[in-house]
Design an enzyme around this catalytic site. Structure first.
Site, PDB file in Angstrom:
ATOM      1  N   SER A 186       0.805  -1.155   0.043  1.00 22.17           N
ATOM      2  CA  SER A 186      -0.209  -0.005  -0.074  1.00 22.17           C
ATOM      3  C   SER A 186       0.839   1.465   0.070  1.00 22.17           C
ATOM      4  O   SER A 186       0.264   2.496  -0.059  1.00 22.17           O
ATOM      5  CB  SER A 186      -0.886   0.099   1.100  1.00 22.17           C
ATOM      6  OG  SER A 186      -2.061  -0.826   0.935  1.00 22.17           O
TER       7      SER A 186
ATOM      8  N   PHE B 135      -8.791 -12.840   1.283  1.00 19.42           N
ATOM      9  CA  PHE B 135      -7.586 -13.472   2.073  1.00 19.42           C
ATOM     10  C   PHE B 135      -7.913 -13.884   3.560  1.00 19.42           C
ATOM     11  O   PHE B 135      -7.128 -13.767   4.348  1.00 19.42           O
ATOM     12  CB  PHE B 135      -6.233 -12.290   1.911  1.00 19.42           C
ATOM     13  CG  PHE B 135      -5.858 -11.988   0.517  1.00 19.42           C
ATOM     14  CD1 PHE B 135      -5.656 -12.858  -0.470  1.00 19.42           C
ATOM     15  CD2 PHE B 135      -5.789 -10.531   0.212  1.00 19.42           C
ATOM     16  CE1 PHE B 135      -5.154 -12.435  -1.677  1.00 19.42           C
ATOM     17  CE2 PHE B 135      -5.421  -9.980  -0.880  1.00 19.42           C
ATOM     18  CZ  PHE B 135      -5.169 -11.235  -1.803  1.00 19.42           C
TER      19      PHE B 135
ATOM     20  N   SER C 185      -9.760   0.757   2.832  1.00 14.56           N
ATOM     21  CA  SER C 185     -10.277  -0.198   2.033  1.00 14.56           C
ATOM     22  C   SER C 185      -9.542  -0.035   0.471  1.00 14.56           C
ATOM     23  O   SER C 185      -9.366   1.196  -0.098  1.00 14.56           O
ATOM     24  CB  SER C 185     -11.669   0.259   1.729  1.00 14.56           C
ATOM     25  OG  SER C 185     -12.108  -0.884   0.454  1.00 14.56           O
TER      26      SER C 185
ATOM     27  N   ARG D 272      -0.228   8.468   5.364  1.00 10.74           N
ATOM     28  CA  ARG D 272      -0.135   8.564   6.764  1.00 10.74           C
ATOM     29  C   ARG D 272       0.742   9.389   7.373  1.00 10.74           C
ATOM     30  O   ARG D 272       1.446   9.777   6.801  1.00 10.74           O
ATOM     31  CB  ARG D 272       0.118   6.887   7.143  1.00 10.74           C
ATOM     32  CG  ARG D 272      -0.744   5.805   6.825  1.00 10.74           C
ATOM     33  CD  ARG D 272      -0.256   4.480   7.453  1.00 10.74           C
ATOM     34  NE  ARG D 272      -0.933   3.437   6.914  1.00 10.74           N
ATOM     35  CZ  ARG D 272      -2.214   3.004   7.348  1.00 10.74           C
ATOM     36  NH1 ARG D 272      -2.964   3.504   8.062  1.00 10.74           N
ATOM     37  NH2 ARG D 272      -2.930   1.737   6.727  1.00 10.74           N
TER      38      ARG D 272
ATOM     39  N   GLY E  87       2.950  -0.834   4.245  1.00 15.49           N
ATOM     40  CA  GLY E  87       2.698  -1.676   3.232  1.00 15.49           C
ATOM     41  C   GLY E  87       2.527  -3.229   3.474  1.00 15.49           C
ATOM     42  O   GLY E  87       3.501  -3.626   4.627  1.00 15.49           O
TER      43      GLY E  87
ATOM     44  N   ASN F 228       1.581 -11.754   7.268  1.00 16.36           N
ATOM     45  CA  ASN F 228       0.573 -12.415   7.776  1.00 16.36           C
ATOM     46  C   ASN F 228       1.159 -12.946   9.275  1.00 16.36           C
ATOM     47  O   ASN F 228       1.064 -13.983   9.739  1.00 16.36           O
ATOM     48  CB  ASN F 228       0.138 -13.744   6.986  1.00 16.36           C
ATOM     49  CG  ASN F 228      -1.106 -14.494   7.979  1.00 16.36           C
ATOM     50  OD1 ASN F 228      -2.058 -13.885   8.164  1.00 16.36           O
ATOM     51  ND2 ASN F 228      -1.145 -15.644   7.930  1.00 16.36           N
TER      52      ASN F 228
HETATM   53  S1  HEL Z   1      -3.775  -3.830   4.591  1.00 16.20           S
HETATM   54  C1  HEL Z   1      -2.765  -2.733   5.801  1.00 16.20           C
HETATM   55  C2  HEL Z   1      -1.695  -2.158   4.761  1.00 16.20           C
HETATM   56  N1  HEL Z   1      -2.129  -2.263   3.505  1.00 16.20           N
HETATM   57  C3  HEL Z   1      -3.667  -2.928   3.255  1.00 16.20           C
HETATM   58  C4  HEL Z   1      -2.806  -3.449   1.914  1.00 16.20           C
HETATM   59  C5  HEL Z   1      -1.644  -2.786   2.452  1.00 16.20           C
HETATM   60  N2  HEL Z   1      -2.572  -5.015   2.169  1.00 16.20           N
HETATM   61  C6  HEL Z   1      -3.619  -5.757   1.968  1.00 16.20           C
HETATM   62  O1  HEL Z   1      -4.752  -5.708   2.031  1.00 16.20           O
HETATM   63  C7  HEL Z   1      -2.997  -7.187   1.950  1.00 16.20           C
HETATM   64  C8  HEL Z   1      -4.041  -7.987   2.821  1.00 16.20           C
HETATM   65  C9  HEL Z   1      -3.412  -9.544   2.623  1.00 16.20           C
HETATM   66  C10 HEL Z   1      -2.280  -9.631   3.361  1.00 16.20           C
HETATM   67  C11 HEL Z   1      -2.127 -11.064   4.217  1.00 16.20           C
HETATM   68  C12 HEL Z   1      -0.506 -10.925   4.491  1.00 16.20           C
HETATM   69  O2  HEL Z   1      -0.227 -10.628   5.565  1.00 16.20           O
HETATM   70  O3  HEL Z   1       0.242 -11.148   3.578  1.00 16.20           O
HETATM   71  N3  HEL Z   1      -2.690 -11.558   4.936  1.00 16.20           N
HETATM   72  C13 HEL Z   1      -3.814 -12.422   5.083  1.00 16.20           C
HETATM   73  O4  HEL Z   1      -3.724 -13.048   3.985  1.00 16.20           O
HETATM   74  C14 HEL Z   1      -4.430 -12.597   6.200  1.00 16.20           C
HETATM   75  N4  HEL Z   1      -5.481 -13.819   6.430  1.00 16.20           N
HETATM   76  C15 HEL Z   1      -3.696  -1.582   6.219  1.00 16.20           C
HETATM   77  C16 HEL Z   1      -2.225  -3.309   7.039  1.00 16.20           C
HETATM   78  C17 HEL Z   1      -1.407  -0.759   5.096  1.00 16.20           C
HETATM   79  O5  HEL Z   1      -0.214  -0.757   6.001  1.00 16.20           O
HETATM   80  O6  HEL Z   1      -1.735   0.180   4.509  1.00 16.20           O
HETATM   81  O7  HEL Z   1      -0.608  -2.772   2.173  1.00 16.20           O
END
Ligand code: HEL
Length: 405
Positions: free
Chosen positions: A90, A148, A188, A315, A330, A357
């Site tokens: 992100s 996910f 989102s 942010r 990210g 994760n």
């Molecule tokens: S999530 C956040 C971060 N952003 C959002 C975006 C990003 N990333 C995602 O939406 C990935 C989501 C799945 C990631 C996966 C993993 O950890 O690799 N997790 C799962 O599959 C969990 N079941 C708001 C944290 C941000 O910091 O802005 O990048």
């Protein structure tokens, strides 16, 4: 030029380099010197909690500190180094926002106009403005919550897939919105996919070309690319290792994927030097005019104690020493990133751990901000837990809990 800093016990794999004549010269006098031992402690702790490797780069005036440890590739046993490229997730949202804000400055987009004015296919709610999308206040459901929910099956089901923007938007609008437009912050990915669709629709130019012409070429960011839907990363890069929901199972090498599920919300590849240069250039007005920059940097608190806030695609974090830094975080399968700069752009820091994760590692890695900007040595390891014991991040929204085991 390599330095071993006196008084610091280095992990055997740790590498610290500085590009300046002396690491003691801090270019931002009002800030304490970066605490390199603090960065090392954070990275060590991230590795102790499951990250194969970690890197941090701090650019402060004429000094650059590059700190890395562990492995970039656990099969080839290649050491991590701070120049490696990785998927920034992100952090891409700040790149997309720059493109959008340039179009605003050119008079082609009005921030407060309904997004539907500019979209090829309308969203279900005409009240959603461009500003709501940029500030995560549209209420559009984040389709990645479903995608996910089960980490590795979810990832494998999309890793080689190519989506249109509209297919992703349709996944979102099949759900009820989380809030009325403008009523609440609810992070989102959908918002920034809609923005990609909007930008491409009004300009007729692909996002890859916008990034290249408006950001990468002017700033000479030679390690930054947007190669959707190519799955490989070129040059020197870190592999990403995704932790499975059953944490007793081995990490999954998740390096290669289309990232089509994110596109303009998260598919940029970069390295720490380029991200530092990008955020420093952004806050010093080299990418968008002052009026648009001010809009981007007008922050609204998004967590309970007001230390985290969100502007437009940007942010802010208020640190323990009172310094506020601007940038983005990210998370993309296999990679956690923090990329932030001071308001004057004089000190910038990017850190990355090549796992995901694993909310504990992500929270720990955030401790590099304190070390880099406040000079504090304590690695912060506090994790937030749901009543079911899952870790979660306040970065999304106080009311939203996503599975992040
Ligand atoms: S999530 C956040 C971060 N952003 C959002 C975006 C990003 N990333 C995602 O939406 C990935 C989501 C799945 C990631 C996966 C993993 O950890 O690799 N997790 C799962 O599959 C969990 N079941 C708001 C944290 C941000 O910091 O802005 O990048």
């Amino acid at each position: 030029m390599r330095f071993t800093i006196a008084g610091i016990t280095l992990a055997s794999t740790a590498v610290i380099t500085t590009l300046a004549a002396s690491p003691a010269i801090a270019a931002t006098p009002s800030l304490p010197a970066p605490d390199i031992s603090g960065v090392l402690a954070v990275q060590k702790q991230a590795m102790a909690n499951g990250a194969p490797g970690a890197l941090t780069r701090i650019d402060s005036g004429n000094s650059s500190y590059r700190i890395s440890m562990g492995q970039a590739d656990t099969v080839a046993r290649t050491a991590m180094d701070a120049d490696r490229r990785f998927r920034v997730g992100s952090v891409s949202k700040s790149f997309t926002t720059v493109v959008l804000m340039q179009l605003v400055a050119e008079g082609r987009i009005d921030l407060d106009a309904p997004a539907n004015t500019y979209l090829p296919q309308p969203l279900p709610d005409d009240r959603i403005t461009v500003r709501h999308l940029l500030s995560h206040r549209s209420g559009l459901w984040d389709y990645t919550n479903d995608m996910f929910y089960y980490t590795v099956p979810g990832f494998e089901s999309v890793r080689n897939k190519v989506f249109t923007y509209q297919e992703l938007i349709d996944l979102s609008t099949a759900h009820q919105p989380t809030n009325a437009p403008g009523a609440a912050y609810s992070y989102s990915n959908t918002n920034f996919v809609v923005l990609g669709a909007l930008i491409e629709n009004i300009t007729g130019v692909p996002m890859a070309t916008h990034y290249q012409q408006r950001i990468l070429t002017p700033l000479n960011l030679r390690n930054t690319t947007y190669v959707h839907p190519q799955t490989t990363i070129s040059g020197s890069y870190a592999h990403g290792y995704l932790r499975q929901d059953d944490t007793t199972l081995p990490l999954v090498d998740s390096t290669e994927q289309t990232v089509s599920w994110a596109q303009s919300a998260g598919a940029v590849i970069s390295n720490a030097a380029d991200l530092n240069r990008f955020f420093s250039a952004l806050v010093t007005g080299k990418l968008v005019p002052a009026a648009q920059l001010q809009q981007m940097m007008t922050m609204v608190p998004v967590n309970a104690d007001g230390t985290q806030s969100y502007g437009l695609g940007l942010r802010a974090r208020k640190l323990s020493c009172g310094v506020t830094v601007y940038g983005h975080t990210g998370t993309v399968q296999g990679f956690y990133t923090y990329a932030f700069t001071t308001a004057d752009g004089k000190r910038s820091m990017t850190s990355m751990a090549n796992t995901s994760n694993n909310g504990t590692v992500n929270t720990i890695l955030g401790g590099t901000l304190e070390a880099a900007f406040c000079g504090t040595t304590t690695a912060k390891a506090t994790t937030l837990k749901t009543t079911e014991g899952e870790t979660f991040t306040e970065d999304i929204a106080p009311q939203v809990v996503r599975h992040n085991r």
